[in-house]
Scaffold this motif. Structure first.
Motif, PDB file in Angstrom:
ATOM      1  N   ILE A  27     114.966  42.701 132.231  1.00  0.00           N
ATOM      2  CA  ILE A  27     114.008  41.780 132.845  1.00  0.00           C
ATOM      3  C   ILE A  27     112.708  42.553 132.988  1.00  0.00           C
ATOM      4  O   ILE A  27     112.660  43.569 133.690  1.00  0.00           O
ATOM      5  N   PRO A  49     106.331  45.163 132.512  1.00  0.00           N
ATOM      6  CA  PRO A  49     106.104  44.645 131.155  1.00  0.00           C
ATOM      7  C   PRO A  49     105.509  45.708 130.232  1.00  0.00           C
ATOM      8  O   PRO A  49     104.936  46.709 130.702  1.00  0.00           O
ATOM      9  N   SER A  68     109.469  41.206 133.824  1.00  0.00           N
ATOM     10  CA  SER A  68     108.444  40.299 134.352  1.00  0.00           C
ATOM     11  C   SER A  68     107.406  41.063 135.157  1.00  0.00           C
ATOM     12  O   SER A  68     107.712  42.087 135.783  1.00  0.00           O
ATOM     13  N   ASP A 124     109.470  36.231 140.876  1.00  0.00           N
ATOM     14  CA  ASP A 124     109.680  35.014 140.078  1.00  0.00           C
ATOM     15  C   ASP A 124     111.018  35.017 139.350  1.00  0.00           C
ATOM     16  O   ASP A 124     111.332  34.066 138.630  1.00  0.00           O
ATOM     17  N   CYS A 125     111.793  36.083 139.520  1.00  0.00           N
ATOM     18  CA  CYS A 125     113.022  36.253 138.732  1.00  0.00           C
ATOM     19  C   CYS A 125     114.276  36.286 139.595  1.00  0.00           C
ATOM     20  O   CYS A 125     115.305  36.825 139.170  1.00  0.00           O
TER      21      CYS A 125
END
Length: 303
Positions: free
Chosen positions: A59, A32, A61, A66-67
């Motif tokens: 992505i 992130p 995250s 969690d993805c």
């Protein structure tokens, strides 16, 4: 073959570019955005910036575990990881039919872990390189697809990282070509020969003027970050580069010469020549500038 790329820092960028230009990357996974600078401005990773500039879905995250469903939605065959910085669960690994493959900056099984480039310099290795391995749940233990080697020489970590980053890009393209052709012959790692390296902390970079060779290795391994350091009259001195020097009669840590050739400091078993340094909060200066400004002079004691 559809590829997802996972990585974050500048080091990983050449690999992403090479893969995208050669094969096309269908998505990028990265860390992130993080606050940067005194104003704590949220800043994307270099990998994310490139992806956004080139229209690649991202992505970002904090927890890739969690993805999993989002990862699967791209229908990718493989994922290539480089300096990504998150542990991959079995669910993540199983999301890619042709596997997850990691670009690790050492000659595995040497220097499994978080600081392989620094560790190779610290250990005085003649060679290091990039290993492409199939990622497993255990730390850097997967079977090896290919290895590329390069000389360590007298490079700083920054210089060696730049070389290994380019080598990783070559290895990434070569690895995908092998996988596409079904030419996947893997070599088991010898766990009995494995060595491990930890994440570098600031306190690991403190110089002790005992062994001259170790001091030079430490300085090179910690440059450009977190930077090896010592103190002069209570003020922190960050050292960017150094070399071995002729032995001088003096106490360990004593500056025996300070001129345009360098700043020679006695160690218990020899001496080192400081080439570039910086007082905390100041400019990075050459040895000549430090000596000319009388910031460091013969007789000073570094500790």
């Amino acid at each position: 073959m559809k590829i997802i790329f996972a990585g974050s820092p500048q080091y990983a960028l050449p690999s992403l570019k090479a893969l995208h230009e050669k094969f096309g990357v269908c998505a990028v996974v990265t860390q992130p955005d993080k606050p940067v600078g005194r104003k704590k401005i949220l800043t994307p990773t270099p990998v994310k910036s490139y992806a956004l500039e080139n229209g690649i879905p991202v992505i970002d995250s904090a927890r890739i575990r969690d993805c999993v469903e989002e990862l699967k939605s791209f229908g990718a065959d493989i994922m290539i990881t480089c300096a990504y910085g998150q542990i991959l669960t079995r669910q993540v690994l199983d999301a890619f039919p042709a596997g997850v493959w990691n670009l690790h900056a050492s000659l595995l099984p040497l220097f499994r872990g978080a600081s392989p480039i620094q560790s190779a310099i610290l250990a005085g290795e003649e060679y290091t390189g990039v290993t492409v391995m199939k990622t497993e749940e255990a730390l850097d233990s997967g079977d090896i697809l290919l290895i590329k080697r390069c000389a360590v020489g007298d490079k700083t970590c920054g210089q060696l990282s730049e070389e290994l980053s380019a080598l990783s890009a070559e290895a990434a393209v070569e690895a995908v070509e092998h996988i596409q052709k079904g030419n996947v012959q893997l070599l088991l790692q010898d766990d009995s020969a494995a060595t491990y390296c930890k994440k570098i902390k600031k306190e690991d970079a403190r110089i002790t003027f005992v062994c001259a060779e170790s001091a030079v290795r430490l300085i090179k391994a910690m440059s450009p970050q977190p930077l090896a350091y010592c103190f002069l009259n209570g003020v922190q001195l960050n050292i960017y580069d150094a070399e071995r020097a002729c032995c001088e009669q003096a106490e360990a840590g004593e500056v025996v010469r300070a001129d345009k050739r360098g700043i020679t400091v006695k160690c218990a078993d020899g001496a080192i020549n400081i080439l570039k340094a910086q007082f905390a909060g100041g400019k990075v200066l050459s040895a000549a500038d430090l000596a000319n400004g009388r910031k460091i002079k013969a007789g000073d004691i570094l500790d």
